[in-house]
Design a protein around this motif. Structure first.
Motif, mmCIF file in Angstrom:
data_model
loop_
_atom_site.group_PDB
_atom_site.id
_atom_site.type_symbol
_atom_site.label_atom_id
_atom_site.label_comp_id
_atom_site.label_asym_id
_atom_site.label_seq_id
_atom_site.Cartn_x
_atom_site.Cartn_y
_atom_site.Cartn_z
ATOM 1 N N UNK A 175 0.777 -1.231 0.000
ATOM 2 C CA UNK A 175 0.000 0.000 0.000
ATOM 3 C C UNK A 175 0.805 1.274 0.000
ATOM 4 N N UNK A 176 2.130 1.189 0.009
ATOM 5 C CA UNK A 176 2.991 2.379 0.037
ATOM 6 C C UNK A 176 4.093 2.256 -1.014
ATOM 7 N N UNK A 177 4.522 3.391 -1.518
ATOM 8 C CA UNK A 177 5.695 3.430 -2.384
ATOM 9 C C UNK A 177 6.936 3.441 -1.500
ATOM 10 N N UNK A 187 8.166 -3.492 -9.093
ATOM 11 C CA UNK A 187 9.382 -2.719 -9.247
ATOM 12 C C UNK A 187 9.156 -1.641 -10.305
ATOM 13 N N UNK A 188 9.302 -0.392 -9.902
ATOM 14 C CA UNK A 188 9.093 0.722 -10.829
ATOM 15 C C UNK A 188 10.416 1.209 -11.414
ATOM 16 N N UNK A 189 11.477 1.147 -10.635
ATOM 17 C CA UNK A 189 12.767 1.662 -11.083
ATOM 18 C C UNK A 189 13.877 0.791 -10.538
ATOM 19 N N UNK A 190 14.874 0.554 -11.382
ATOM 20 C CA UNK A 190 16.088 -0.159 -10.986
ATOM 21 C C UNK A 190 17.265 0.692 -11.427
ATOM 22 N N UNK A 208 11.967 13.694 -7.656
ATOM 23 C CA UNK A 208 11.192 14.421 -8.663
ATOM 24 C C UNK A 208 10.607 13.469 -9.709
ATOM 25 N N UNK A 209 11.427 12.557 -10.207
ATOM 26 C CA UNK A 209 10.964 11.633 -11.242
ATOM 27 C C UNK A 209 9.915 10.657 -10.751
ATOM 28 N N UNK A 210 10.121 10.089 -9.575
ATOM 29 C CA UNK A 210 9.142 9.137 -9.039
ATOM 30 C C UNK A 210 7.829 9.815 -8.715
ATOM 31 N N UNK A 241 6.423 0.161 -6.121
ATOM 32 C CA UNK A 241 5.140 0.852 -6.017
ATOM 33 C C UNK A 241 4.265 0.238 -4.927
ATOM 34 N N UNK A 242 3.089 0.792 -4.745
ATOM 35 C CA UNK A 242 2.203 0.380 -3.655
ATOM 36 C C UNK A 242 1.719 -1.059 -3.793
ATOM 37 N N UNK A 243 1.787 -1.608 -5.004
ATOM 38 C CA UNK A 243 1.365 -2.998 -5.228
ATOM 39 C C UNK A 243 2.531 -3.983 -5.155
#
Length: 168
Positions: free
Chosen positions: A28-30, A131-134, A151-153, A126-128
């Motif tokens: 539930x959280x980034x 993986x959003x970024x590596x 800023x990007x995220x 991400x909250x789910x």
């Protein structure tokens, strides 16, 4: 070395924070997990000081900034005192965990490290739990730019931008 890809599930790595809490990514959280080299590294000291200055901005934007290294808790605590970093920190990242994350490892050699350690890296989850970024570096100076990542995220999350660079 396993390959973890943006858009895929973050590996089920169990990290224990210095507070004794187990860290769960997603839920539930980034989260932004930042791997740093350790107390032996002078660049890490400046990096943790800068991370503390940005930590309130990460929290205000809804991101949980978590730092981790292969250092033991005994080596980590003085570093945190010296740098003033007060956020969540996991110590004792194992060789197996470093392999699972796909980070570059360096043997202790004559660095002053207590054992093998990871070179700098960052993983945004991400909250789910995806993986959003590596961002994986292979040298002490190849560190994630925390201000740029914030800023990007924030932009990506607020504009529902999907992870880039996933499966080939």
């Amino acid at each position: 070395m396993p390959s973890i890809e943006p858009g895929g599930a973050f590996p089920p790595i169990s990290l224990t924070l210095l507070t004794g809490e187990d860290m769960t990514f997603g839920a539930g959280h980034w989260h932004l997990l930042v791997i740093y080299r350790g107390a032996h590294c002078p660049m890490c000291k400046a990096y943790l000081t800068a991370a503390e200055a940005l930590r309130p901005r990460f929290a205000a934007a809804g991101f949980n900034l978590v730092l981790a290294s292969a250092d033991s808790a005994e080596r980590t605590r003085p570093l945190l005192s010296e740098t003033g970093y007060n956020g969540p920190v996991a110590a004792g990242l194992s060789v197996d965990q470093m392999r699972e994350l796909g980070v570059h490892m360096t043997p202790a050699g004559d660095t002053g490290a207590a054992g093998p350690f990871a070179e700098p890296a960052a993983f945004a989850v991400d909250a789910e739990g995806r993986l959003h970024l590596v961002q994986i570096g292979n040298a002490p100076y190849a560190r994630p730019d925390l201000e740029a990542l914030l800023a990007g995220l924030t932009y990506d999350r607020d504009n529902a931008i999907q992870p880039r660079g996933g499966a080939r």
